[in-house]
Design a protein around this motif. Structure first.
Motif, PDB file in Angstrom:
ATOM      1  N   VAL A 184       6.133 -25.308   7.189  1.00 27.41           N
ATOM      2  CA  VAL A 184       6.067 -25.117   5.116  1.00 27.41           C
ATOM      3  C   VAL A 184       5.963 -23.261   5.195  1.00 27.41           C
ATOM      4  O   VAL A 184       5.340 -22.718   5.368  1.00 27.41           O
ATOM      5  N   TRP A 185       7.202 -23.004   4.626  1.00 25.82           N
ATOM      6  CA  TRP A 185       7.986 -22.078   4.474  1.00 25.82           C
ATOM      7  C   TRP A 185       7.094 -21.669   3.064  1.00 25.82           C
ATOM      8  O   TRP A 185       7.485 -21.491   1.916  1.00 25.82           O
ATOM      9  N   MET A 186       6.594 -20.209   3.209  1.00 25.47           N
ATOM     10  CA  MET A 186       6.128 -19.801   1.293  1.00 25.47           C
ATOM     11  C   MET A 186       7.028 -18.796   1.110  1.00 25.47           C
ATOM     12  O   MET A 186       6.940 -17.776   2.441  1.00 25.47           O
ATOM     13  N   LEU A 187       7.651 -18.209   0.535  1.00 25.92           N
ATOM     14  CA  LEU A 187       7.880 -17.241  -0.113  1.00 25.92           C
ATOM     15  C   LEU A 187       8.359 -16.052  -0.952  1.00 25.92           C
ATOM     16  O   LEU A 187       8.413 -16.824  -2.262  1.00 25.92           O
ATOM     17  N   GLY A 188       8.128 -14.835  -0.360  1.00 27.16           N
ATOM     18  CA  GLY A 188       7.626 -14.318  -1.311  1.00 27.16           C
ATOM     19  C   GLY A 188       8.801 -13.480  -1.653  1.00 27.16           C
ATOM     20  O   GLY A 188       9.704 -12.473  -0.874  1.00 27.16           O
ATOM     21  N   ARG A 189       9.098 -12.624  -2.993  1.00 24.62           N
ATOM     22  CA  ARG A 189      10.409 -12.188  -3.151  1.00 24.62           C
ATOM     23  C   ARG A 189      10.434 -10.494  -2.901  1.00 24.62           C
ATOM     24  O   ARG A 189      11.027 -10.035  -2.241  1.00 24.62           O
ATOM     25  N   ARG A 190       8.974  -9.936  -3.168  1.00 28.35           N
ATOM     26  CA  ARG A 190       8.564  -8.418  -3.570  1.00 28.35           C
ATOM     27  C   ARG A 190       7.326  -8.690  -2.568  1.00 28.35           C
ATOM     28  O   ARG A 190       7.344  -9.819  -1.081  1.00 28.35           O
ATOM     29  N   GLY A 191       6.756  -7.308  -1.973  1.00 31.22           N
ATOM     30  CA  GLY A 191       5.989  -7.338  -0.341  1.00 31.22           C
ATOM     31  C   GLY A 191       4.237  -7.713  -1.073  1.00 31.22           C
ATOM     32  O   GLY A 191       4.646  -8.689  -2.026  1.00 31.22           O
ATOM     33  N   ALA A 192       4.162  -8.314   0.325  1.00 30.60           N
ATOM     34  CA  ALA A 192       2.058  -8.233   0.512  1.00 30.60           C
ATOM     35  C   ALA A 192       1.820  -7.601  -0.694  1.00 30.60           C
ATOM     36  O   ALA A 192       0.809  -8.550  -1.269  1.00 30.60           O
ATOM     37  N   GLU A 193       1.985  -6.318  -0.716  1.00 36.82           N
ATOM     38  CA  GLU A 193       0.698  -5.912  -1.874  1.00 36.82           C
ATOM     39  C   GLU A 193       1.547  -6.274  -3.575  1.00 36.82           C
ATOM     40  O   GLU A 193       0.339  -6.454  -4.241  1.00 36.82           O
ATOM     41  N   GLN A 194       2.644  -6.863  -3.482  1.00 36.23           N
ATOM     42  CA  GLN A 194       3.197  -6.921  -4.938  1.00 36.23           C
ATOM     43  C   GLN A 194       2.607  -8.973  -4.908  1.00 36.23           C
ATOM     44  O   GLN A 194       2.749  -8.851  -6.607  1.00 36.23           O
ATOM     45  N   ALA A 195       2.126  -9.338  -4.229  1.00 36.81           N
ATOM     46  CA  ALA A 195       2.372 -11.044  -4.420  1.00 36.81           C
ATOM     47  C   ALA A 195       0.904 -11.688  -5.733  1.00 36.81           C
ATOM     48  O   ALA A 195       0.077 -10.931  -5.912  1.00 36.81           O
ATOM     49  N   ALA A 196       1.293 -12.445  -6.030  1.00 37.27           N
ATOM     50  CA  ALA A 196       0.578 -13.041  -7.466  1.00 37.27           C
ATOM     51  C   ALA A 196      -0.330 -13.575  -7.227  1.00 37.27           C
ATOM     52  O   ALA A 196      -1.850 -13.962  -7.352  1.00 37.27           O
ATOM     53  N   PHE A 197      -0.974 -13.849  -5.519  1.00 43.68           N
ATOM     54  CA  PHE A 197      -1.554 -14.753  -5.094  1.00 43.68           C
ATOM     55  C   PHE A 197      -3.073 -14.257  -5.429  1.00 43.68           C
ATOM     56  O   PHE A 197      -2.991 -12.873  -4.901  1.00 43.68           O
ATOM     57  N   THR A 198      -4.574 -14.153  -4.831  1.00 41.41           N
ATOM     58  CA  THR A 198      -6.009 -14.276  -4.850  1.00 41.41           C
ATOM     59  C   THR A 198      -5.718 -14.286  -3.871  1.00 41.41           C
ATOM     60  O   THR A 198      -5.620 -15.311  -2.969  1.00 41.41           O
ATOM     61  N   ASN A 199      -7.557 -13.141  -3.350  1.00 43.21           N
ATOM     62  CA  ASN A 199      -7.773 -12.536  -2.210  1.00 43.21           C
ATOM     63  C   ASN A 199      -8.803 -14.422  -2.029  1.00 43.21           C
ATOM     64  O   ASN A 199      -8.230 -14.800  -0.521  1.00 43.21           O
ATOM     65  N   PRO A 200      -9.540 -14.659  -2.068  1.00 44.09           N
ATOM     66  CA  PRO A 200      -9.346 -15.917  -2.063  1.00 44.09           C
ATOM     67  C   PRO A 200      -9.488 -17.077  -1.772  1.00 44.09           C
ATOM     68  O   PRO A 200      -9.519 -18.044  -0.490  1.00 44.09           O
ATOM     69  N   GLU A 201      -7.574 -17.147  -2.358  1.00 41.52           N
ATOM     70  CA  GLU A 201      -6.533 -18.078  -2.016  1.00 41.52           C
ATOM     71  C   GLU A 201      -6.386 -17.720  -0.864  1.00 41.52           C
ATOM     72  O   GLU A 201      -5.666 -19.311  -0.026  1.00 41.52           O
ATOM     73  N   LEU A 202      -6.463 -16.731  -0.797  1.00 40.55           N
ATOM     74  CA  LEU A 202      -5.415 -16.563   0.887  1.00 40.55           C
ATOM     75  C   LEU A 202      -5.807 -16.449   1.637  1.00 40.55           C
ATOM     76  O   LEU A 202      -5.721 -17.381   2.764  1.00 40.55           O
ATOM     77  N   ARG A 203      -7.300 -16.371   1.322  1.00 40.03           N
ATOM     78  CA  ARG A 203      -8.540 -16.330   2.980  1.00 40.03           C
ATOM     79  C   ARG A 203      -8.440 -18.121   2.609  1.00 40.03           C
ATOM     80  O   ARG A 203      -7.887 -18.101   4.606  1.00 40.03           O
TER      81      ARG A 203
END
Ligand code: NAP
Length: 429
Positions: A184-203
């Motif tokens: 599965v490839w999740m693709l962000g158009r901007r950098g990690a800093e600008q991503a819209a996800f929240t930390n618990p979801e990323l963890r």
């Protein structure tokens, strides 16, 4: 004083709670027989804690001044104007039922889907149960790095054993059981800093039982004085190295899809590498890469749809309003018509964000203190039209049946077909 709240998602319930506190009676309408909107059909099945907010909504519905009218569709069974004739206020909380598009070639090829449809499908939404997704594909792209993208990527990466104990739709569990998806490839158009996800979801993505999270060191460098962003970098930079698990979840940043390729179905995604501009927007570098994938989910945001007879801002995809008061094209307030939630402000924020949003609107209802021109009860109108509406007690009966169908091993097995639900309830005496 009675208020009609249209839409039984979180916003509808928060508005109802506020109105009941202010001594109004509330009739809540929903086009589906079951309440809770995105809590039932949007929140991921493997996030039961988030769904526990339902206990609060059940308490609100217990108030004797609250009535639920499920299976009643605005425009089909009753019009906005018919409601405005009967209620002090009509509060539209219908959410955002469609999705945004990327606007690139190939977006409509078979195998390219809005993530919102996949979410509604695996959650058993009656309108989406008939869809099918080609899970025989080994490589899948999820475009966007918001929390919906995270949900979709995570569900695709979960093992059947992890999903078995959830309330995921039965048919989705079966389909995912035989899924051949390996990457599965999740693709962000901007950098990690600008991503819209929240930390618990990323963890959560760093600790999947059946999938390794694969990151590119050069894409996750950085730090921040902002606590949340600093934490995000820490999560990314200390993510466990790949353990050789069956699935790989690749999280990429600074890439934008420019084309979905394929002759008769999705065969790949053409990406352009981006750099960040001074105001942190994505700017293409002219450097391209091709990603062979057989399935694409665009997870680039929900989008509101217009309601018949209600002024709509076609640019922002929200009901035209000022602070929750619906306004017409000339900017004049439409008496007794209000809005709250995603259809008022756009599809952003978590469940709790809708509480202050609903309150702002309810305050306007109280301030305006309008009286309705007529007093005919909604039940008379619906009965005269032969509408089989679903009460909250009906819903509680359905709820019990669903839980019983879970057999003690699953929280519930959802009814996913409308006729099945109505049949289970029988004809009203
Ligand atoms: P979202 O948070 O607005 O994220 C949309 C993502 O799509 C962003 O990463 C955005 O990037 C990207 N995007 C937009 N247009 C794009 C394009 N043309 N090409 C590539 N990428 C593009 O929306 P969402 O994920 O649908 O979530 C909606 C709301 O529900 C959010 O507030 C979310 O937090 C909430 N939610 C919460 C949970 C949870 O709490 N667990 C779960 C699901 C949803 P840019 O930033 O560059 O625009």
């Amino acid at each position: 004083m009675k208020v009609a709240v249209v839409g039984s998602g979180p916003t509808g319930f928060y508005a109802a709670e506020d109105l009941l506190k202010k001594d109004y009676a509330v009739d809540m309408l929903d086009r589906l027989p079951c309440p809770y909107g995105l809590v039932r059909y949007g929140v991921a099945p493997d996030h039961p804690k988030i769904k526990s907010v339902i206990a609060i909504y059940e308490k609100i519905a217990d108030n004797p001044r609250f009535r639920f009218f499920g299976n009643v569709e605005l425009g089909r069974d009753v019009t906005v104007d018919e409601l405005r004739e009967r209620y002090a206020a009509v509060l539209l909380c219908t959410g955002a039922q469609s999705d945004r598009r990327m606007g690139i070639p190939g977006e409509d090829l078979p195998g390219s889907h809005p993530a919102t449809e996949f979410v509604a499908w695996y959650n058993g939404h009656p309108d989406y149960r008939h869809l099918s997704f080609d899970l025989s594909q080994e490589r899948v792209a999820v475009v966007g790095v918001g929390n919906v993208a995270v949900d979709v990527a995570r569900i695709l990466c979960r093992t059947p054993e992890e999903l078995e104990g959830t309330d995921i739709a039965d048919y989705a569990l079966e389909a995912l059981r035989s899924s051949k998806v390996r990457e599965v490839w999740m693709l962000g158009r901007r950098g990690a800093e600008q991503a819209a996800f929240t930390n618990p979801e990323l963890r959560e993505l760093t600790a999947l039982e059946g999938a390794d999270l694969i990151l590119r060191p050069d894409e996750i460098q950085g730090s921040s004085t902002d606590k949340q962003i600093a934490k995000r970098f820490e999560i990314l930079q200390t993510a466990p190295p790949p353990r050789g698990l069956a699935r790989k979840l690749h999280l990429r940043f600074l890439v934008s899809p420019v084309e979905i390729t394929g002759s008769s179905r999705v065969e790949g995604l053409r990406l352009v590498r981006n750099r960040l501009t001074a105001d942190f927007q994505a700017e293409p570098t002219g450097e391209y890469e091709d990603l062979p994938v057989g399935l694409v989910f665009r997870s680039v945001g929900y989008r509101g749809v217009p309601l018949a007879g209600v002024p709509f801002d076609a640019r922002k995809h929200v009901i035209s309003n000022v602070g929750g008061r619906v306004v017409d094209e000339s900017g004049a307030v439409v008496p007794r018509l209000y809005t709250a939630g995603w259809i008022k402000r756009g599809p952003s924020g978590v469940i709790g964000t809708n509480k202050p949003c609903a309150k702002e609107t309810v305050d306007k209802v109280v301030e305006d203190a309008l009286t309705p021109p007529g007093s005919q009860d909604l039940t008379d109108l619906l009965s005269s039209r032969g509408v089989r509406w679903v009460t909250f007690d009906d819903w509680k009966a359905l709820d019990k049946l669903e839980v019983a169908r879970g057999g003690g091993t699953r929280p519930r097995v959802k009814f996913t077909a409308l006729d099945e639900m109505i049949e289970a309830l029988g004809v009203r005496a």
